[in-house]
Scaffold this active site. Structure first.
Site, PDB file in Angstrom:
ATOM      1  N   CYS A   1      -5.943  -3.560   0.816  1.00  0.00           N
ATOM      2  CA  CYS A   1      -6.951  -2.909   1.659  1.00  0.00           C
ATOM      3  C   CYS A   1      -7.857  -3.949   2.309  1.00  0.00           C
ATOM      4  CB  CYS A   1      -7.775  -1.905   0.849  1.00  0.00           C
ATOM      5  SG  CYS A   1      -8.702  -2.662  -0.496  1.00  0.00           S
TER       6      CYS A   1
ATOM      7  N   ASP B   1      -0.973  -4.099  -6.018  1.00  0.00           N
ATOM      8  CA  ASP B   1      -2.002  -3.443  -5.211  1.00  0.00           C
ATOM      9  C   ASP B   1      -3.355  -3.824  -5.812  1.00  0.00           C
ATOM     10  OD1 ASP B   1      -3.512  -1.836  -3.581  1.00  0.00           O
ATOM     11  OD2 ASP B   1      -2.681   0.053  -4.299  1.00  0.00           O
TER      12      ASP B   1
END
Length: 112
Positions: free
Chosen positions: A64, A37
């Protein structure tokens, strides 16, 4: 049936250094799954190369920023991985931002 894994490793240091200097395929018992991540800027080339050298069977990549995830996906593909699942998640309603999760699996016959 849910499979439970009994070996989990946590590290509290720069991940690129950990993967390049401390962890080897032999130090990871069983089938290895890498969960990543990275920040909005995406993963570094050094990290992606180290991850490919570690040769996990699967990589779960949470992002993201789909643009940097796509960039990193090309690098992982060059190292023998393919995307087998994609799941966008709208965690921020009424904004243009999403989280995107990709599952990469090592192509059969590819070595580290």
């Amino acid at each position: 049936m849910i499979e439970l894994y009994t070996t989990v490793a946590f590290c509290d240091e720069k991940i690129g250094i950990y993967y390049t200097e401390k962890m080897t395929p032999a130090s990871a018992p069983g089938e290895l799954v890498l969960l990543m991540d990275p920040p909005r800027a995406g993963a570094t080339e050094r990290f992606l190369a180290a991850a490919a050298t570690l040769a996990p069977a699967r990589i779960v990549y949470v992002s993201c920023n789909p643009a940097t995830q796509a960039r990193d996906a090309r690098t992982l593909a060059a190292h023998g991985y393919r995307i087998t699942r994609v799941q966008p998640v709208d965690m921020f309603p009424h904004t243009p931002h999403i989280e995107n999760i990709c599952l990469f699996e090592r192509r059969p016959g590819c070595s580290a």
